[in-house]
Design an enzyme around this catalytic site. Sequence first.
Site, PDB file in Angstrom:
ATOM      1  N   GLU A 363      37.952  23.713  33.699  1.00  0.00           N
ATOM      2  CA  GLU A 363      38.202  23.132  32.887  1.00  0.00           C
ATOM      3  C   GLU A 363      38.274  23.539  31.834  1.00  0.00           C
ATOM      4  O   GLU A 363      37.901  22.973  30.500  1.00  0.00           O
ATOM      5  CB  GLU A 363      38.081  21.192  32.605  1.00  0.00           C
ATOM      6  CG  GLU A 363      38.484  20.786  34.714  1.00  0.00           C
ATOM      7  CD  GLU A 363      38.361  19.101  34.063  1.00  0.00           C
ATOM      8  OE1 GLU A 363      38.693  18.744  33.014  1.00  0.00           O
ATOM      9  OE2 GLU A 363      38.689  18.238  35.008  1.00  0.00           O
TER      10      GLU A 363
HETATM   11  C1  LIG Z   1      35.333  23.385  42.192  1.00  0.00           C
HETATM   12  C2  LIG Z   1      36.817  24.418  41.122  1.00  0.00           C
HETATM   13  C3  LIG Z   1      37.749  23.355  40.882  1.00  0.00           C
HETATM   14  C4  LIG Z   1      38.860  23.418  40.296  1.00  0.00           C
HETATM   15  N1  LIG Z   1      39.563  22.051  40.689  1.00  0.00           N
HETATM   16  C5  LIG Z   1      40.683  22.957  39.485  1.00  0.00           C
HETATM   17  C6  LIG Z   1      42.115  21.560  39.585  1.00  0.00           C
HETATM   18  O1  LIG Z   1      41.699  20.780  39.738  1.00  0.00           O
HETATM   19  N2  LIG Z   1      43.161  22.154  38.853  1.00  0.00           N
HETATM   20  C7  LIG Z   1      43.485  23.272  38.471  1.00  0.00           C
HETATM   21  O2  LIG Z   1      44.294  23.724  38.237  1.00  0.00           O
HETATM   22  N3  LIG Z   1      42.320  24.510  37.960  1.00  0.00           N
HETATM   23  C8  LIG Z   1      40.908  24.171  39.163  1.00  0.00           C
HETATM   24  N4  LIG Z   1      40.193  25.212  39.084  1.00  0.00           N
HETATM   25  C9  LIG Z   1      39.935  26.757  38.249  1.00  0.00           C
HETATM   26  C10 LIG Z   1      39.534  26.327  36.181  1.00  0.00           C
HETATM   27  O3  LIG Z   1      39.874  25.475  35.591  1.00  0.00           O
HETATM   28  C11 LIG Z   1      39.531  28.063  36.631  1.00  0.00           C
HETATM   29  O4  LIG Z   1      38.875  28.726  37.382  1.00  0.00           O
HETATM   30  C12 LIG Z   1      39.277  28.465  35.237  1.00  0.00           C
HETATM   31  O5  LIG Z   1      40.155  27.907  33.887  1.00  0.00           O
HETATM   32  C13 LIG Z   1      38.875  29.789  34.925  1.00  0.00           C
HETATM   33  O6  LIG Z   1      39.922  30.395  35.380  1.00  0.00           O
HETATM   34  P1  LIG Z   1      39.300  32.482  36.350  1.00  0.00           P
HETATM   35  O7  LIG Z   1      38.376  31.314  37.849  1.00  0.00           O
HETATM   36  O8  LIG Z   1      40.566  32.415  36.261  1.00  0.00           O
HETATM   37  O9  LIG Z   1      38.931  32.859  34.927  1.00  0.00           O
HETATM   38  P2  LIG Z   1      39.687  34.242  34.191  1.00  0.00           P
HETATM   39  O10 LIG Z   1      40.084  33.138  33.669  1.00  0.00           O
HETATM   40  O11 LIG Z   1      39.737  34.983  35.437  1.00  0.00           O
HETATM   41  O12 LIG Z   1      37.954  34.464  33.968  1.00  0.00           O
HETATM   42  C14 LIG Z   1      37.015  35.505  33.976  1.00  0.00           C
HETATM   43  C15 LIG Z   1      36.225  35.353  33.033  1.00  0.00           C
HETATM   44  O13 LIG Z   1      36.972  36.448  31.540  1.00  0.00           O
HETATM   45  C16 LIG Z   1      36.530  34.846  31.054  1.00  0.00           C
HETATM   46  N5  LIG Z   1      38.020  35.193  29.332  1.00  0.00           N
HETATM   47  C17 LIG Z   1      39.353  34.653  29.753  1.00  0.00           C
HETATM   48  N6  LIG Z   1      39.473  35.063  28.988  1.00  0.00           N
HETATM   49  C18 LIG Z   1      38.771  35.336  28.514  1.00  0.00           C
HETATM   50  C19 LIG Z   1      39.209  34.723  26.512  1.00  0.00           C
HETATM   51  N7  LIG Z   1      40.489  35.079  25.889  1.00  0.00           N
HETATM   52  N8  LIG Z   1      37.993  35.382  25.566  1.00  0.00           N
HETATM   53  C20 LIG Z   1      36.529  35.209  26.316  1.00  0.00           C
HETATM   54  N9  LIG Z   1      36.890  35.477  27.575  1.00  0.00           N
HETATM   55  C21 LIG Z   1      37.720  35.263  28.820  1.00  0.00           C
HETATM   56  C22 LIG Z   1      36.134  33.626  31.085  1.00  0.00           C
HETATM   57  O14 LIG Z   1      35.238  32.756  30.475  1.00  0.00           O
HETATM   58  C23 LIG Z   1      35.325  33.870  32.830  1.00  0.00           C
HETATM   59  O15 LIG Z   1      34.234  34.286  31.821  1.00  0.00           O
HETATM   60  C24 LIG Z   1      38.901  24.761  39.687  1.00  0.00           C
HETATM   61  C25 LIG Z   1      37.680  25.544  40.292  1.00  0.00           C
HETATM   62  C26 LIG Z   1      36.698  25.503  40.470  1.00  0.00           C
HETATM   63  C27 LIG Z   1      36.366  26.712  40.842  1.00  0.00           C
END
Ligand SMILES: Cc1cc2nc3c(=O)[nH]c(=O)nc-3n(C[C@H](O)[C@H](O)[C@H](O)COP(=O)(O)OP(=O)(O)OC[C@H]3O[C@@H](n4cnc5c(N)ncnc54)[C@H](O)[C@@H]3O)c2cc1C
Length: 379
Positions: A363
């Site tokens: 989130e």
């Molecule tokens: C157990 C679990 C349950 C989940 N449940 C749901 C759910 O029910 N519904 C749903 O929709 N999603 C869900 N998610 C997804 C979750 O919300 C995302 O994993 C999260 O938003 C991060 O996205 P990403 O994993 O693609 O990481 P990315 O966005 O690829 O980020 C990778 C890294 O880059 C950094 N980063 C990215 N953009 C920037 C920026 N502009 N400035 C600085 N740093 C940045 C991030 O902080 C992170 O450290 C879930 C995830 C997990 C692990």
Amino acid sequence: MDFSYNENQKMIADMIQQFGKQNITPFVREWDDNQTFPVDVFKKLGELGLMGVLVPTEYGGSGFSYTEYVTAIEQLAILDPSIGLSMAAHNSLCAGHILQFGNDEQKKKWLPKLTSAEWIGAWALTEHSTGSDAGAMATTAVKDGNNWVLNGAKNFITHAISGDIAVVMARTGEKGDSHGMTAFVIEKGTLGFSSGKKEDKLGMRASETAELIFDNCKVPNENILGNVGDGFVQAMKVLDGGRISIAALSLGIAKGAYQAALQYSKERIQFGKPISHFQAIAFKLADMATEIEASELLIYNAVDKKNRGEKMTLEGSMAKYYSSEVAVKVATDAVQVLGGYGYTKDFPVERFYRDSKLCTIGEGTSEIQKLVIAKQIIG
Ligand SMILES: Cc1cc2nc3c(=O)[nH]c(=O)nc-3n(C[C@H](O)[C@H](O)[C@H](O)COP(=O)(O)OP(=O)(O)OC[C@H]3O[C@@H](n4cnc5c(N)ncnc54)[C@H](O)[C@@H]3O)c2cc1C
């Protein structure tokens, strides 16, 4: 301000502790080992009124405020953070989205099924290529008469396999247009709607996380929440409340880890005295207690604004950012306090340590929370 539990909070905390003794604690290890999502437990939580905590009674919910909601998640997280996470996704994301943006007919149709836990809810925003940058999503919905045809996939979705209903954000306009996305409710069994790969995770292993797939999935017009084009803006508002959920989850994890470390430090004798008598350990405990208290204050500040219906983007992000980082730190230090035993599955701190990391990611990552906070304070 009075921060002691009100009568409802006390009732909820007692109820969860009683329930947990028989229905959660004895099975936590097994669920964690096997990545079992215990659907039956959620059905029982529905009977206790914990699957529609924020939903008004007219739609079958408990009609509580965020104050009681935080207590419910915190208490569940102390027992098993996975249960807290799943309960939060069902309550504040799926049911919460329908409650905030559905019309009366939609609320009457879906909310009672969710509040009773007859149906488990999912909420789908994230995709393989778009997590933090959710607005760049690739899943499309194209109008076809009175229906919309969805194609694409959502990743990391809580309850993607066991869920009976999902709120799904899909692109109905141009990429880059924040009003180019729409929220659809999709029921299990809809043609072209299926689940994919289940993630094998570091922690939160009893909370199911998997992929949702849309292959020419036909959804009727009446399943749109609010207006066409409002989906992304709605999702951001839902996440404002969702951040309180993850903050409460973090608080429960931190308290669970702290309590385990405190108790152990009083019982473990080294060099002829309890390890709590060593300043190095006592100061760790002092830091934990102080940071937990600070988390709690930030959370109840955000809760207070939310309960009053005021904008709380800043306060929610601050609470989520701080308390999730505290959960990781406290859980890490708790492992250290338990030494080698903290590194084993015989003590709960090992699981809190693994589970806590989700809180700085789900989130909205900590980095994204800092962006939100900076935008709110700088403008
Ligand atoms: C157990 C679990 C349950 C989940 N449940 C749901 C759910 O029910 N519904 C749903 O929709 N999603 C869900 N998610 C997804 C979750 O919300 C995302 O994993 C999260 O938003 C991060 O996205 P990403 O994993 O693609 O990481 P990315 O966005 O690829 O980020 C990778 C890294 O880059 C950094 N980063 C990215 N953009 C920037 C920026 N502009 N400035 C600085 N740093 C940045 C991030 O902080 C992170 O450290 C879930 C995830 C997990 C692990």
